[in-house]
Design a protein around this motif. Sequence first.
Motif, PDB file in Angstrom:
ATOM      1  N   MET A 109      -0.461 -26.714   2.490  1.00  0.00           N
ATOM      2  CA  MET A 109      -1.653 -27.529   2.617  1.00  0.00           C
ATOM      3  C   MET A 109      -2.454 -27.452   1.319  1.00  0.00           C
ATOM      4  O   MET A 109      -2.684 -26.382   0.779  1.00  0.00           O
ATOM      5  N   ALA A 110      -2.881 -28.601   0.823  1.00  0.00           N
ATOM      6  CA  ALA A 110      -3.631 -28.668  -0.423  1.00  0.00           C
ATOM      7  C   ALA A 110      -5.082 -28.257  -0.210  1.00  0.00           C
ATOM      8  O   ALA A 110      -5.629 -28.439   0.872  1.00  0.00           O
ATOM      9  N   ASN A 111      -5.686 -27.693  -1.235  1.00  0.00           N
ATOM     10  CA  ASN A 111      -7.114 -27.414  -1.177  1.00  0.00           C
ATOM     11  C   ASN A 111      -7.895 -28.689  -1.426  1.00  0.00           C
ATOM     12  O   ASN A 111      -7.473 -29.559  -2.174  1.00  0.00           O
ATOM     13  N   LEU A 112      -9.025 -28.768  -0.771  1.00  0.00           N
ATOM     14  CA  LEU A 112      -9.916 -29.904  -0.954  1.00  0.00           C
ATOM     15  C   LEU A 112     -11.110 -29.474  -1.785  1.00  0.00           C
ATOM     16  O   LEU A 112     -11.414 -28.285  -1.879  1.00  0.00           O
ATOM     17  N   PHE A 113     -11.764 -30.453  -2.367  1.00  0.00           N
ATOM     18  CA  PHE A 113     -12.933 -30.202  -3.190  1.00  0.00           C
ATOM     19  C   PHE A 113     -14.057 -31.121  -2.742  1.00  0.00           C
ATOM     20  O   PHE A 113     -13.837 -32.305  -2.477  1.00  0.00           O
ATOM     21  N   ILE A 114     -15.239 -30.555  -2.666  1.00  0.00           N
ATOM     22  CA  ILE A 114     -16.445 -31.329  -2.458  1.00  0.00           C
ATOM     23  C   ILE A 114     -17.156 -31.361  -3.802  1.00  0.00           C
ATOM     24  O   ILE A 114     -17.401 -30.318  -4.404  1.00  0.00           O
ATOM     25  N   ILE A 115     -17.447 -32.553  -4.256  1.00  0.00           N
ATOM     26  CA  ILE A 115     -18.165 -32.725  -5.515  1.00  0.00           C
ATOM     27  C   ILE A 115     -19.562 -33.221  -5.164  1.00  0.00           C
ATOM     28  O   ILE A 115     -19.716 -34.309  -4.614  1.00  0.00           O
ATOM     29  N   GLU A 116     -20.541 -32.399  -5.460  1.00  0.00           N
ATOM     30  CA  GLU A 116     -21.926 -32.793  -5.250  1.00  0.00           C
ATOM     31  C   GLU A 116     -22.433 -33.400  -6.557  1.00  0.00           C
ATOM     32  O   GLU A 116     -22.449 -32.741  -7.596  1.00  0.00           O
ATOM     33  N   TYR A 148     -22.817 -32.191 -11.841  1.00  0.00           N
ATOM     34  CA  TYR A 148     -21.878 -32.017 -10.733  1.00  0.00           C
ATOM     35  C   TYR A 148     -21.792 -30.558 -10.322  1.00  0.00           C
ATOM     36  O   TYR A 148     -21.736 -29.673 -11.176  1.00  0.00           O
ATOM     37  N   ASN A 149     -21.740 -30.338  -9.020  1.00  0.00           N
ATOM     38  CA  ASN A 149     -21.479 -29.026  -8.451  1.00  0.00           C
ATOM     39  C   ASN A 149     -20.179 -29.162  -7.664  1.00  0.00           C
ATOM     40  O   ASN A 149     -20.074 -30.009  -6.777  1.00  0.00           O
ATOM     41  N   ILE A 150     -19.180 -28.353  -8.003  1.00  0.00           N
ATOM     42  CA  ILE A 150     -17.854 -28.465  -7.400  1.00  0.00           C
ATOM     43  C   ILE A 150     -17.612 -27.280  -6.474  1.00  0.00           C
ATOM     44  O   ILE A 150     -17.766 -26.125  -6.876  1.00  0.00           O
ATOM     45  N   ILE A 151     -17.208 -27.596  -5.237  1.00  0.00           N
ATOM     46  CA  ILE A 151     -16.910 -26.576  -4.232  1.00  0.00           C
ATOM     47  C   ILE A 151     -15.473 -26.771  -3.772  1.00  0.00           C
ATOM     48  O   ILE A 151     -15.106 -27.852  -3.296  1.00  0.00           O
TER      49      ILE A 151
END
Length: 99
Positions: free
Chosen positions: A1-8, A79-82
């Motif tokens: 399963m790939a990791n996901l990213f939330i970009i604020e 940008y804040n990347i999670i």
Amino acid sequence: MANLFIIEVNYTVSLEVIDSILAEHRAYLAKGYEQGFLLASGPRNPKTGGIIIGRFPSLESVQKFTKNDPYNLKNAATYNIIEFSPVLHNEAINGFCGK
């Protein structure tokens, strides 16, 4: 399963400036949807920035993506990347998550 990213996305200029770049920004995002690595995006409420959710191979690839965003190229946002591992998710996005 790939990791996901939330970009604020955090706007650093007036909404008038943001609106003048919006079409370019959305065209840039459209390429991510066409290539299959973006899941969702849109403005935050209140409209002080936005959120982008996507699947990327690495943090470096997310940073490259945000670096080429028209908002960044015109110094209109930061940008804040999670990064997170989607352990639980709706089965509607099984293919997107790599299941």
